[in-house]
Scaffold this motif. Structure first.
Motif, short mmCIF file in Angstrom:
data_model
loop_
_atom_site.label_atom_id
_atom_site.label_comp_id
_atom_site.label_asym_id
_atom_site.label_seq_id
_atom_site.Cartn_x
_atom_site.Cartn_y
_atom_site.Cartn_z
N PHE A 61 0.85 -1.20 0.00
CA PHE A 61 0.00 0.00 0.00
C PHE A 61 0.89 1.24 0.00
CE2 PHE A 61 -2.15 -3.42 2.23
CZ PHE A 61 -3.39 -3.45 1.61
N GLU A 62 0.42 2.29 -0.65
CA GLU A 62 1.16 3.55 -0.69
C GLU A 62 1.18 4.20 0.69
OE1 GLU A 62 2.89 5.32 -2.73
OE2 GLU A 62 2.62 4.35 -4.68
N ASP A 63 2.37 4.67 1.08
CA ASP A 63 2.51 5.41 2.33
C ASP A 63 2.64 6.92 2.07
OD1 ASP A 63 2.61 5.55 5.12
OD2 ASP A 63 4.80 5.58 5.12
N TYR A 91 -5.08 12.74 0.67
CA TYR A 91 -5.28 11.78 1.76
C TYR A 91 -4.12 10.79 1.79
CZ TYR A 91 -6.59 8.29 -1.74
OH TYR A 91 -6.56 7.41 -2.81
N ARG A 92 -4.07 10.02 2.87
CA ARG A 92 -3.07 8.94 2.99
C ARG A 92 -3.69 7.78 3.73
NH1 ARG A 92 1.78 11.58 5.85
NH2 ARG A 92 2.76 9.71 4.95
N ILE A 93 -3.13 6.61 3.52
CA ILE A 93 -3.61 5.40 4.19
C ILE A 93 -2.99 5.36 5.58
CG2 ILE A 93 -3.74 2.88 4.10
CD1 ILE A 93 -3.39 3.11 1.05
N ALA A 94 -3.81 5.49 6.61
CA ALA A 94 -3.31 5.54 7.98
C ALA A 94 -3.25 4.15 8.61
CB ALA A 94 -4.19 6.46 8.82
N ASP A 95 -4.29 3.36 8.41
CA ASP A 95 -4.38 2.02 9.03
C ASP A 95 -4.60 1.02 7.90
OD1 ASP A 95 -5.01 -0.31 10.38
OD2 ASP A 95 -6.12 0.73 11.95
N ILE A 96 -3.53 0.28 7.53
CA ILE A 96 -3.64 -0.61 6.38
C ILE A 96 -4.51 -1.83 6.67
CG2 ILE A 96 -1.49 0.15 5.34
CD1 ILE A 96 -0.11 -2.26 6.55
#
Length: 299
Positions: A61-63, A91-96
């Motif tokens: 997943f992109e960080d 936005y960003r992925i906080a909790d994969i």
């Protein structure tokens, strides 16, 4: 020699197995290790990891901060002036783990679709709320509205494991079919505001004029009062002076008054008077009056 020939394939298999069990997580990403669809490892830090070859699957997943654009959104503010909004979200992925569970097998497209729906609904909710007009959206208060949209979108995006970093309204336009009607409405509103301003100006002018007139009357009445007082004092002083003069020499006083009367009567272009010769007005012009005066002085 035969043993060496058997050992080489074994070493190759072992090396392949070791290499197959190693994976690397880049600093720009996060990863999950899945075994038969179940999460076995969560890798949020960059570095080397290990997995069971052939059994484990690496999902990356992109960080980094991602950007998502929305289609043109039509909103209706409190003044019923419809607007077309072009926006985007960062936005960003906080909790994969939560992100994986929320989107399921839909992947990134599913996440973008759900985030886009959240953003569109919150834009309509905030910009269409009571007290928010088209002028507010186009004013410096626009930044406060964007912050409000971001906060409300972020609270809902948390359910997807996402953090909404920023929301921006890039363009705000009028629909083509409503442009003329909106323009006429704006002209009418400005004319109404101008009429109100002129009415308030006339009212203020009337108040100022009334105050000036009242002040003028007060000053004029006070000046007239002071003038009457001064005139009265002058008349009294004049009478006092005349009284003293009359008391000292009555004949000289009467002579002086007669000369003053002659001066007032004979000044100007017309010096003709029609009076009886025996009138008291000519007492000091007759020669006999002068002779009597001389006789009186001789005696």
């Amino acid at each position: 020699m035969r043993k060496l020939g058997l050992l080489i394939p074994v070493v190759v298999v072992v090396l392949v197995g070791i290499l197959a069990s190693i994976f690397v997580v880049d600093e720009r990403e996060k990863a999950l290790v899945l075994r038969f669809g179940q999460i076995k490892q969560v890798r949020t830090e960059p570095g080397i990891g290990f997995k069971v070859p052939l059994l484990d699957e690496i999902v990356r997943f992109e960080d980094r901060i991602l950007t998502l654009e929305t289609p043109v959104i039509e909103v209706t503010p409190a003044d019923d002036r419809r607007l077309e909004i072009d926006a985007f979200v960062m936005y960003r992925i906080a909790d994969i783990v939560q992100y994986r569970q929320a989107i399921g097998v839909g992947g990134e497209r599913q996440a973008e679709s759900e985030l886009r729906g959240i953003l569109e609904s919150q834009i309509r909710a905030v910009l269409g709320s009571q007290g928010v007009t088209s002028n507010t959206i186009l004013s410096p208060e626009r930044s406060a509205l964007m912050d409000q949209i971001r906060e409300r979108s972020d609270s809902r995006a948390q359910l997807l494991g996402l953090d909404v970093v920023d929301v921006r309204l890039r363009q705000t336009n009028l629909p083509e079919q409503n442009f003329d009607a909106t323009l006429q409405r704006m002209i009418a509103e400005r004319e109404r505001e101008a009429t109100d301003e002129r009415a308030r100006g006339r009212e203020a002018a009337q108040r100022v004029t009334a105050l000036a007139d009242r002040t003028y009357e007060v000053i004029l009445s006070e000046a007239r009062r002071d003038a009457r007082i001064i005139e009265g004092e002058a008349d009294a002083e004049r009478a006092n002076i005349f009284a003293k003069a009359y008391g000292r020499d009555q004949e000289f006083f009467e002579f002086y008054r007669s000369l003053s009367a002659y001066e007032e009567a004979l000044k100007g272009e017309n010096s003709t008077m029609v009076l009886s010769p025996n009138s008291e007005f000519f007492n000091y012009l007759r020669s006999d009056q002068g002779s009597r005066s001389n006789e009186g002085e001789t005696n």
